[in-house]
Design an enzyme around this catalytic site. Structure first.
Site, PDB file in Angstrom:
ATOM      1  N   LYS A  55     -48.571 -11.816 -77.872  1.00  0.00           N
ATOM      2  CA  LYS A  55     -49.242 -10.586 -77.926  1.00  0.00           C
ATOM      3  C   LYS A  55     -49.843 -10.666 -79.339  1.00  0.00           C
ATOM      4  O   LYS A  55     -49.450 -11.186 -80.296  1.00  0.00           O
ATOM      5  CB  LYS A  55     -47.998  -9.452 -78.069  1.00  0.00           C
ATOM      6  CG  LYS A  55     -48.464  -8.166 -78.142  1.00  0.00           C
ATOM      7  CD  LYS A  55     -47.158  -7.199 -77.918  1.00  0.00           C
ATOM      8  CE  LYS A  55     -47.614  -5.781 -78.235  1.00  0.00           C
ATOM      9  NZ  LYS A  55     -46.421  -4.923 -77.980  1.00  0.00           N
ATOM     10  N   SER A 130     -46.856  -1.187 -74.426  1.00  0.00           N
ATOM     11  CA  SER A 130     -48.222  -1.824 -75.228  1.00  0.00           C
ATOM     12  C   SER A 130     -48.215  -3.486 -74.902  1.00  0.00           C
ATOM     13  O   SER A 130     -49.397  -3.674 -75.244  1.00  0.00           O
ATOM     14  CB  SER A 130     -47.857  -1.564 -76.696  1.00  0.00           C
ATOM     15  OG  SER A 130     -46.668  -2.163 -77.318  1.00  0.00           O
ATOM     16  N   SER A 154     -42.097  -1.446 -74.286  1.00  0.00           N
ATOM     17  CA  SER A 154     -43.492  -1.905 -74.259  1.00  0.00           C
ATOM     18  C   SER A 154     -43.235  -3.276 -73.476  1.00  0.00           C
ATOM     19  O   SER A 154     -44.325  -3.840 -73.358  1.00  0.00           O
ATOM     20  CB  SER A 154     -43.728  -2.087 -75.629  1.00  0.00           C
ATOM     21  OG  SER A 154     -44.405  -0.764 -75.985  1.00  0.00           O
TER      22      SER A 154
END
Lengths: 465, 474
Positions: A55, A130, A154
């Site tokens: 990420k 996210s 997330s």
């Protein structure tokens, strides 16, 4: 794609397809922010030659790290996050810095500065966020392991929307050093795989005490992959009644019922538990206040003075104001305003301190029930992934408040929690979530393995090319 | 005076730990700009703080020395504000749970003991140093994250002199404990003064003025005295005292207004989530306090009790920690406390002053100086020879070796001196005559002759005694 399949290939070839595929799927999924070029280095270890996506809020020395925000658009870190070192030491090969909601502040992955990340099962739908980019890259078969971060859900929500396994272990199990934070007391490193065995193996590599993160735990890291079995005879499973009662989708409910029947037939003891409704309605506001109060301070370093994208001005103060005004999207500024507001001296008692007290009450409520049980189980979401252009949800309706926020309990109490595929509807996956007692990741993987056997949903990927 | 003076002092002292408060970066005051920093000090995205164990230990020592109650639960908070010298946009400090509360020190104002209460001591981190040039600002991040303790007094101080004594006392304590270099001129100890005047005996406090930029203890005294005068004049002419921050101007020896204070800033303090509370056990604290160095008051009393030093000598020794430690080292092997003290305070210090050297820098080891004291006390060499030997010791040489090499040994063997005395008397009949006629000078002359023939090595006292003895018998 999974890790054990790749391990059968020659070490030099294990990442080849991934380097190609993350680029090929970009036009369809928009899942990567930065592609990492192959340096040809392959190292031995538990993940020897295995391609991994990170990420874009994970600090990678010398590799651009933007957290999907304009303010960090040209930021190239001078240091590696602890988990980056651990993965590299285990032989992992990094192929992509994956998309995310800006600064991890969102649940849709629509707010990335490069535009939304799209769901491999239906590019008209969101991945959830996210950590949407990481979920999408695992779901489309580009990588067998992708790292994310989980502050509310997330990792576990996008895992549900993208039909993959999403793990958030106990608070302190994986070092947060080098993860661009959202809210420090809620942030966890999490990750995606396509099966439970890979998830167990990945945690062996990622977990452990880090002297650079004072909140990391010294509890020894078990050999999760060797301990893995599906024996749930006598395991006590709590059905999260508040969530079930609020879900309207019959397909999700019936798939869940079938799973419970399966667990029962494997010898698990099933019980239904109902938590205080008033506390469950507080999940979202409590989370929102604490997370944004911490976030507004956490991101005060983004001032354009030492790194990042500076926008000049006539004074140092003006440089900061210009940089921050132009660097953050309106979503972020909204959250900063809310966070700041709850931190004002005259508001703290009413907002932040109250939210912290409520967080404690919620934890006590859940921990009390879990004391005599092994796991809390519920559908991870009340629906399949929403369409990208669907109007934004009414965040304060009863269903949303409980169903779409229950997984934050794992963040409030720092409990290990994972989402696994549960079924499909209209070709879209949906998942089930389990939450266990602190540092009982071994127990969590055991129940996860049993769920995987019952559902038969293992190594799912969706080809998009 | 018509007014009571109310002074409170806030002192920031940098702890002299090897690394920073929350990062592993080293810190040296004289290091080149931006060489003592890492990603944590620069607040790069994703970094986390890690509490410096040594800093906590030093803060515990300081609290113990200054009689504060220690809070065994160490917690930190964020103080939020934007400034270019504050990389994170917040400072990690201890707003809600300072490590120490409610202490006091006693200062001695020419025999009058005065107790000054300390409200609190807390740990925090320093900011970066800024250099404002004509059209740009340079930032040196070396200082960013250096551990600080803030020591906040109660408003118990009533004069410039008392303030100076208080700050000197804290400086001495900080250096004796070796928790801080406490150099005001280098900024490792910084001092802010809060001062107001009120009607004599009144309960109503006057408007508080803050004074900054005080880089020496002498300036603290000057600034307060100036400020008392300024505020008195203003009050007497019916003016209102403005709530403001002033700085001390060294050139004019006055205080100058920097900025008016309007309302208080909301720093939005909240607990630092990245540092879990750390509980110090009673045993941890005992371990720390038991290993603490001896404090100056205790040392001074010991010098007087054990070594029978005078108030003046003991006071001189403890004034400077290096001197006291040097003396302690001497007395590990030394047998003659008074001679050791004299040699150190007058002889060695005098020589070093001429050479512009400090006691910490000298090559003369304490055990060697103690040896010299013994050589003198045991009359192996004369005091004149002692001075000569000390001069030769400045390169680190052993005084016993010097005495041997230079043949400086003082002759104290009676038979040898007796022989020389007899020779001298035989050769100087006129001096005998003079002596008998009451000319005391003659004895001095004869002693001189004995010294000359012995090449200066005869013990002059013995020579004189023997001469008197012989002369009486003649």
């Amino acid at each position: 794609m999974n890790i054990s399949e790749l391990m059968r290939l020659d070490i030099a070839k294990r990442a080849d397809a991934s380097f190609k595929k993350v680029k090929e799927v970009q036009a369809i999924l928009n899942a990567s922010i930065t592609f990492i070029e192959d340096d040809g280095v392959r190292r031995d270890g538990k993940l020897a030659g295995i391609p991994v996506a990170l990420k874009d809020n994970i600090s990678t020395k010398g590799i651009r790290t933007t957290a999907a925000s304009n303010i960090l658009d040209d930021y190239i870190p001078i240091y590696d996050a602890t988990i980056v070192k651990k993965l590299a030491d285990a032989g992992a090969v990094f192929v992509s810095k994956s998309s995310m909601d800006e600064l991890a502040m969102g649940g849709t992955n629509r707010t990335a500065n490069i535009g939304p990340c799209l769901n491999p099962y239906d590019p008209k739908r969101i991945t959830g966020g996210s950590s949407g980019g990481s979920a999408a890259l695992v779901a489309c078969g580009a990588v067998p392991l992708a790292i994310g971060s989980d502050t509310g859900d997330s990792v576990r929500k996008p895992a549900s929307y993208c039909g993959v396994v999403g793990v958030k272990p106990s608070y302190g199990r994986i070092s947060r050093y080098g993860i661009i934070p959202y809210a420090s007391s809620l942030d966890h490193v999490g990750y995606f795989t396509t099966n439970v065995a890979d998830a167990a193996l990945a945690l062996e590599v990622l977990a452990g005490r880090d002297d650079l993160d004072m909140t990391s735990s010294s509890i020894p890291v078990p050999q999760y992959s060797k301990l893995l079995n599906a024996d749930i005879e006598g395991k006590r499973i709590l059905i999260f009644d508040n969530v079930l009662k609020a879900i309207k989708d019959d397909d999700i409910l019936s798939a869940f019922e079938k799973l419970i029947a399966g667990l029962k037939s494997k010898g698990a003891i099933i019980e239904t538990v109902h938590f205080r409704d008033d506390l469950m309605k507080c999940l979202f506001p409590t989370y929102f206040i604490i997370a944004n109060a911490e976030a507004t301070a956490n991101h005060s370093n983004l001032d354009g003075i030492r790194f990042g994208h500076r926008i000049d001005g006539d004074s140092m103060e003006e440089v900061m104001i210009n940089t921050r005004t132009r660097g953050f999207s309106s979503f972020i500024k909204k959250r900063f305003v809310i966070g700041s507001y709850s931190l004002f001296e005259e508001n703290q008692d009413r907002l932040l301190r109250k939210a912290q007290k409520v967080r404690r009450l919620i934890c006590d409520e859940v921990l009390n029930k879990l004391k005599t049980a092994d796991v809390l189980i519920a559908p991870a979401s009340g629906s399949i992934a929403p369409l990208i252009d669907s109007p934004s949800t009414d965040e304060l309706n009863d269903e949303y408040l409980v169903v779409e926020n229950h997984m934050v309990i794992g963040n409030f109490a720092g409990l290990p929690s994972m989402t696994l595929p549960l079924g499909q509807k209209e070709g879209m996956p949906f998942g089930v979530n389990i939450t266990c007692n602190a540092f009982d990741e071994t127990g969590m993987f055991t129940i996860g393995k049993a769920i995987e056997e019952i559902s038969g949903l293992k190594d799912l990927t969706k080809e998009v090319l | 005076m018509k007014y009571d003076v109310v002074v409170g002092i806030e002192i920031h002292a940098e702890l002299n730990t090897h690394t920073k408060m929350f990062s592993g970066a080293p810190y040296h005051f004289k290091a080149e700009a931006n060489t003592c920093t890492n990603e944590v000090d620069l607040a790069h995205p994703g970094v986390l703080p890690c509490v410096n164990r040594e800093a906590v230990k030093k803060a515990v020592e300081l609290c113990t020395a200054l009689n504060l109650k220690i809070d065994p639960l160490i917690k930190f908070d964020r103080k939020n504000y934007y400034y270019s010298d504050l990389p994170k946009g917040y400072q990690i400090t201890q707003q809600f749970h300072p490590i120490g509360k409610d202490g006091h020190v006693t200062v001695d104002d020419e025999g009058t003991k005065q107790t000054i209460r300390i409200n609190r001591i807390h740990m925090e981190e320093d900011t970066a140093k800024q250099f404002h040039l004509y059209d740009e600002t340079l930032i040196d991040f070396n200082r960013a994250g250096v551990p600080l303790v803030e020591i906040v007094s109660e408003p118990d101080i009533t004069s410039g002199k008392e303030a100076a004594l208080y700050v000197e006392k804290l400086r001495q304590t900080l250096t004796y404990l070796d928790v801080s270099d406490a150099r005001m001129e280098e900024g490792s100890m910084r001092c802010d003064i809060n001062i107001s005047l009120k009607e004599k005996g009144s309960d109503v406090f006057g408007t508080k003025v803050e004074i900054k930029n005080l880089n020496s203890i002498a300036n603290i005294k000057e600034a307060i005295e100036y400020e008392i005068e300024r505020q008195t004049k203003a009050l007497e002419s019916g003016e209102k005292i403005a709530q403001e921050t002033r700085r001390f101007d060294e050139k004019t020896m006055t205080t100058v207004s920097m900025r008016k204070k309007e309302g208080s800033v909301d720093y939005k303090y909240f607990p630092e989530p990245n540092i879990f509370p750390i509980l110090l056990s009673a045993e941890d604290i005992r371990e720390i306090t038991e290993a603490m160095p001896e404090l100056p008051d205790v040392k001074e009393a010991r010098y007087k009790d054990e070594f029978k030093l005078s108030d003046y000598d003991a006071g001189q020794l403890i004034q400077n920690k290096d001197l006291a430690l040097y003396y302690d080292e001497m007395m590990k092997s030394g047998k003659y406390p008074k001679t050791c003290c004299n040699l150190l305070l007058s002889e060695l210090q005098g020589l070093l002053a001429k050479r512009n050297e400090s006691i910490a820098e000298t090559e003369v080891r304490p055990n060697m100086l103690a040896k010299l004291a013994a050589l003198l006390e045991e009359k192996v060499i004369s005091s004149k020879q002692g001075k000569e030997v000390l001069n030769l010791m400045l390169d680190g040489s052993d005084p016993e070796e010097i005495v041997k090499e230079k043949g400086l040994r003082q002759v104290s063997d009676t038979s040898i001196i007796e022989k020389i005395v007899e020779e001298v008397l035989t050769d100087n009949p006129e001096s005998i005559h003079d002596y008998k006629n009451g000319k005391d000078r003659a004895l001095g002359y004869l002693v001189g002759q004995v010294m000359k023939r012995s090449k200066g090595q005869a013990n002059p006292q013995m020579a004189s005694d023997l001469l008197k003895d012989k002369l009486a018998k003649l």
